[in-house]
Scaffold this motif. Structure first.
Motif, mmCIF file in Angstrom:
data_model
loop_
_atom_site.group_PDB
_atom_site.id
_atom_site.type_symbol
_atom_site.label_atom_id
_atom_site.label_comp_id
_atom_site.label_asym_id
_atom_site.label_seq_id
_atom_site.Cartn_x
_atom_site.Cartn_y
_atom_site.Cartn_z
ATOM 1 N N SER A 1 0.791 -1.285 0.113
ATOM 2 C CA SER A 1 -0.114 0.008 -0.047
ATOM 3 C C SER A 1 0.707 1.285 -0.033
ATOM 4 O O SER A 1 0.383 2.380 -0.572
ATOM 5 N N THR A 2 1.990 1.243 0.673
ATOM 6 C CA THR A 2 2.945 2.317 0.785
ATOM 7 C C THR A 2 3.366 2.700 -0.745
ATOM 8 O O THR A 2 3.336 3.692 -1.281
ATOM 9 N N VAL A 3 3.793 1.755 -1.088
ATOM 10 C CA VAL A 3 4.648 1.764 -2.703
ATOM 11 C C VAL A 3 3.247 2.147 -3.580
ATOM 12 O O VAL A 3 3.608 3.243 -4.265
ATOM 13 N N ARG A 4 2.128 1.448 -3.465
ATOM 14 C CA ARG A 4 1.016 2.063 -4.431
ATOM 15 C C ARG A 4 0.557 3.307 -4.052
ATOM 16 O O ARG A 4 0.393 4.171 -4.833
ATOM 17 N N ALA A 5 0.582 3.784 -2.741
ATOM 18 C CA ALA A 5 0.238 5.153 -2.509
ATOM 19 C C ALA A 5 1.157 6.164 -3.261
ATOM 20 O O ALA A 5 0.834 7.263 -3.853
ATOM 21 N N TYR A 6 2.738 5.790 -2.916
ATOM 22 C CA TYR A 6 3.544 6.826 -3.669
ATOM 23 C C TYR A 6 3.343 6.912 -5.255
ATOM 24 O O TYR A 6 3.289 7.944 -5.764
ATOM 25 N N LYS A 7 3.084 5.716 -5.737
ATOM 26 C CA LYS A 7 2.996 5.629 -7.194
ATOM 27 C C LYS A 7 1.651 6.334 -7.777
ATOM 28 O O LYS A 7 1.821 7.178 -8.481
ATOM 29 N N LEU A 8 0.623 6.202 -6.889
ATOM 30 C CA LEU A 8 -0.648 6.954 -7.437
ATOM 31 C C LEU A 8 -0.516 8.311 -7.124
ATOM 32 O O LEU A 8 -0.952 9.265 -8.010
ATOM 33 N N ALA A 9 0.106 8.588 -6.111
ATOM 34 C CA ALA A 9 0.437 10.335 -5.849
ATOM 35 C C ALA A 9 1.095 10.976 -6.788
ATOM 36 O O ALA A 9 0.982 12.129 -7.207
#
Lengths: 114, 659
Positions: B218-226
């Protein structure tokens, strides 16, 4: 409105130059107390943000035009009725605006020509 | 969500529970052996409000913690640090909070307080706004940790600004989900079922991981989406239990590799149609707001404008176009829009207000005057990524405007294709007309330059000091440096962006986005942090009302040696509201009540006037002022610049004209 303005000018015995007979000193106080400074700056210099870049001074509009605009504008500036700004105070404000000297030419200001 | 807590590990929660039970059992006692076994005593009343710690608690609170005795296990939060480090995040502007204490400890002891480095903040609103300003210079997001409820509520306004300004910030909020195990009292006040709900309307994505592997994904996904346009803030709820537990399965955990997502581009048929319209137009106008994400974006827009010799109006949400270029025609914006036959809008925050007028005068049953500013047959083109991520509740999407060619895509990513399409569509017989248009633009640009300087000369020697004079006094001191203007300048009649030559992507960074007051000062500190690392000089014109929301960020700047010259735009009021109350009084034919101030009651910051120099000085900064005589500006600014060049923040308080 033009007739009203002329009538007021006659009643005050002021015209384009006659407003000078009013009190520029009191006009400066009235300019602040009535909120004119808020959009136009304390010496009428204006701002692109609050007055569309328009200046009140030096060389203000002719008295009749100025008077009519203040009383009846329906554009961005809110109008001032006689109830909240008397003819006398408005004439004094006009006298104050007339008293503001011209600024130096921009080309003579080193900071504006870096 | 099982919590595996070692029986041999010091467990603060049990100690706290023990304190409560002890309190129920006895009167306040000294820290001695007499209450060392208090947890086993039965409850009684009345309960004292505070207790001296028993011997075990006292030892735990005052001596050096012993290493964990769990053979082979590692703290979960150490793994979380590994995940965070994989994203190459430089800084962590945070106000400390118990709900992320485990991660905090891991970041400084396991992570070595590097990448990210903890920056001590005094308010969560400042933390997020610092990350906001930092991104607009560095192009990289920061991580902000905050308490999940009270801290996130403090942070919420800044998150909304970042949302409106399309700026990525990675926010993590601590929360303790397990009601049966979390300490009662304050930690429970500070917990919620779903902390992310508070900011869900203005974050791009959020999650609440329940395992370490979930956290990594989720942290990598969050960064990627941001970091995929439209850039936006994201939110991760960080369960306290998950942080504090220990894992024996580190080898089985993996951290997904971050691979940037290619930004969405306008559809090619629409790009070609836009090119056809632009090439055929007699009076095309390009308008850019939050367009340029990088320096290349500026270059590409210059190419498009030059191919067409079309005027550019920069709404300054970003540094989009050099004001030294003859095609920058902001001073004629209204006239150009009225005369346009084709308008290209690039990442406009408000297309409706760009092509329509609204006058707040109470006409038409209080609605005000609304009027179109464009020709009936004008064709409108839009390239805007924000419609890929629109939500319903908050109205940042503005009024609906019909456009003729509408591309849901990132304007900067689309620009190279549009430039090529325009070149291909341009017939040779149009070139002479386009050249003639360019000659007219050069003449207009030169005339506007003269007019702008003349406008700046009015009130030049006035006191309070004119904002134009202040602007140019500052420029005289920094013009030979590699400078960056890191504050919004709209409030001071945009003099810096009108008078200072700006051609680099960091010369200005736009405004707060959502116009939530309180952004400017921490945003400037964050941007200055990024400029410090790039070796640039940062200058900020600081509105007084904004300053007073959370001035503690100046202490953060002093503490972490963030060089920033702040020059107060001290008009001693919430000036927008000064004018609003005056407007309403006039509309109702009443005299605005001033009492002892020079603006309506409730809008002025005077009687007493605030001494911003003293306030800054109290937080360890060099400061000067208040200055009311324009003749005194130069020497004060000169000293301040020397301080900043030496690596420290400095502040000069200038009492100014309203705008």
């Amino acid at each position: 409105m033009g007739m009203i303005a002329l009538g007021v000018a006659a009643a005050l015995n002021v015209g384009q130059n006659g407003a000078l007979a009013a009190s520029a000193e009191h006009g400066k106080t009235a300019f602040v107390q009535n909120g004119c400074w808020q959009c136009h700056g304390t010496v009428g210099q204006g701002s692109i943000m609050t007055s569309g870049g328009k200046r009140l001074a030096p060389d203000p509009l002719p008295w009749e035009t100025f008077y009519a605009f203040v009383r009846s504008t329906n554009r961005a500036m809110p109008p001032y009725s006689g109830k909240i700004l008397s003819d006398g105070d408005l004439a004094d404000i006009y006298a104050y605006l007339q008293s503001i000297p011209k600024p130096p030419d921009a080309t003579s200001i080193p900071l504006l020509n870096p | 969500m099982a919590r595996v807590l070692s029986q041999t590990r010091l467990n603060r929660r049990k100690f706290l529970a023990g304190v409560a039970v002890t309190g129920a059992a006895s009167a306040p006692l000294a820290a001695d052996a007499s209450n060392a076994v208090a947890p086993s005593l039965p409850p009684a009343s009345p309960r004292p409000s505070a207790l001296r710690p028993n011997a075990v608690i006292a030892a735990a609170e005052t001596t050096t913690p012993q290493p964990s005795m769990q053979a082979g296990g590692i703290p979960n939060s150490d793994f979380m640090v590994d995940v965070i480090k994989s994203l190459d995040i430089e800084y962590l502007p945070c106000n400390p909070a118990s709900s992320f204490r485990a991660l905090h400890e891991s970041l400084i002891n396991y992570g070595g307080n590097k990448k990210p480095e903890f920056l001590t903040c005094t308010h969560e609103e400042s933390s997020v706004a610092m990350a906001h300003g930092y991104f607009k210079i560095a192009g990289k997001p920061l991580l902000v940790l905050c308490h999940g409820t009270v801290g996130l509520q403090h942070a919420a306004m800044s998150i909304y600004n970042a949302w409106c300004d399309r700026v990525p910030v990675i926010v993590m909020g601590g929360t303790d989900l397990d009601a049966s195990k979390r300490p009662p009292g304050v930690p429970t006040f500070h917990s919620a079922q779903d902390i992310n709900a508070l900011v869900r309307d203005f974050t791009k994505w959020d999650d609440q991981p329940v395992s370490l592997q979930h956290f990594a994904q989720s942290t990598v996904r969050a960064y990627k989406l941001a970091m995929t346009p439209p850039y936006e803030p994201v939110m991760i709820a960080l369960h306290a239990g998950l942080q504090e537990e220990t894992t024996h399965e580190r080898a089985k955990l993996s951290i997904p590799r971050y691979v940037p997502t290619a930004p969405p581009q306008g559809e090619m048929n629409a790009v070609r149609e836009a090119a056809r319209l632009l090439v055929a137009a007699e009076h095309p106008v390009i308008i850019a707001d939050k367009y340029a994400r990088t320096a290349d974006g500026i270059k590409c827009l210059v190419q498009l404008a030059e191919v067409l010799q079309a005027p550019v109006i920069d709404q300054k949400g970003r540094m989009n176009f050099p004001n030294t270029h003859h095609l920058l025609q902001n001073s004629r914006a209204q006239a150009l829009i009225k005369d346009a036959d084709v308008i290209l809008g690039l990442e406009l925050s408000d297309y409706w207000a760009t092509v329509n007028g609204f006058i707040d005068n109470g006409d038409k049953d209080g609605v005000g005057l609304q009027e179109s500013h464009i020709k009936p047959n004008a064709r409108l083109i839009s390239i805007n990524s924000v419609q890929l991520n629109t939500k319903s509740n908050y109205q940042d999407f503005q009024r609906f405007q019909v456009v003729d060619v509408d591309m849901a895509g990132d304007a900067e990513a689309t620009m190279p294709a549009l430039v090529e399409a325009v070149k291909q569509a341009l017939p040779s017989e149009r070139k002479a007309a386009i050249e003639a248009r360019g000659a007219g633009m050069k003449k207009a640009w030169n005339e506007a330059r003269v007019r702008t300087r003349q406008a700046a000369s009015y009130a030049w020697d006035a006191s309070p000091i004119s904002t134009a004079r202040m602007t140019m006094e500052v420029y005289a001191q920094i013009k030979d440096l590699d400078w960056s203007s890191v504050g919004a300048d709209r409030q001071l009649s945009s003099w810096p962006t009108r008078l200072w030559p700006m051609d680099k992507h960091y010369h200005h960074i736009g405004g707060p986005g959502g116009f939530g007051v309180g952004y400017n000062l921490p945003g400037a500190v964050g941007a200055a942090l990024a400029n410090r690392d790039a070796g640039r000089f940062s200058v900020n014109f600081q509105p007084d009302g904004d300053f007073m929301y959370a001035p503690g960020v100046l202490w953060t700047a002093a503490r972490h040696k963030i060089p920033l010259l702040s020059v107060m735009h001290n008009n001693r009021g919430y000036h927008q509201e000064v004018m609003h109350v005056q407007r309403m009084s006039n509309r109702r034919d009443r005299v605005a009540s001033l009492r002892n101030d020079i603006g309506p009651v409730g809008t002025r910051l005077e009687n007493p006037a605030i001494d911003y120099g003293k306030l800054a000085g109290s937080m360890g900064m060099w400061s000067a002022g208040p200055i009311t005589d324009p003749g005194e500006l130069a020497p004060a600014l000169k000293k301040a610049v020397q301080v900043v060049k030496a690596g420290e923040p400095a502040l000069v308080d200038v009492v100014t004209q309203p705008r």
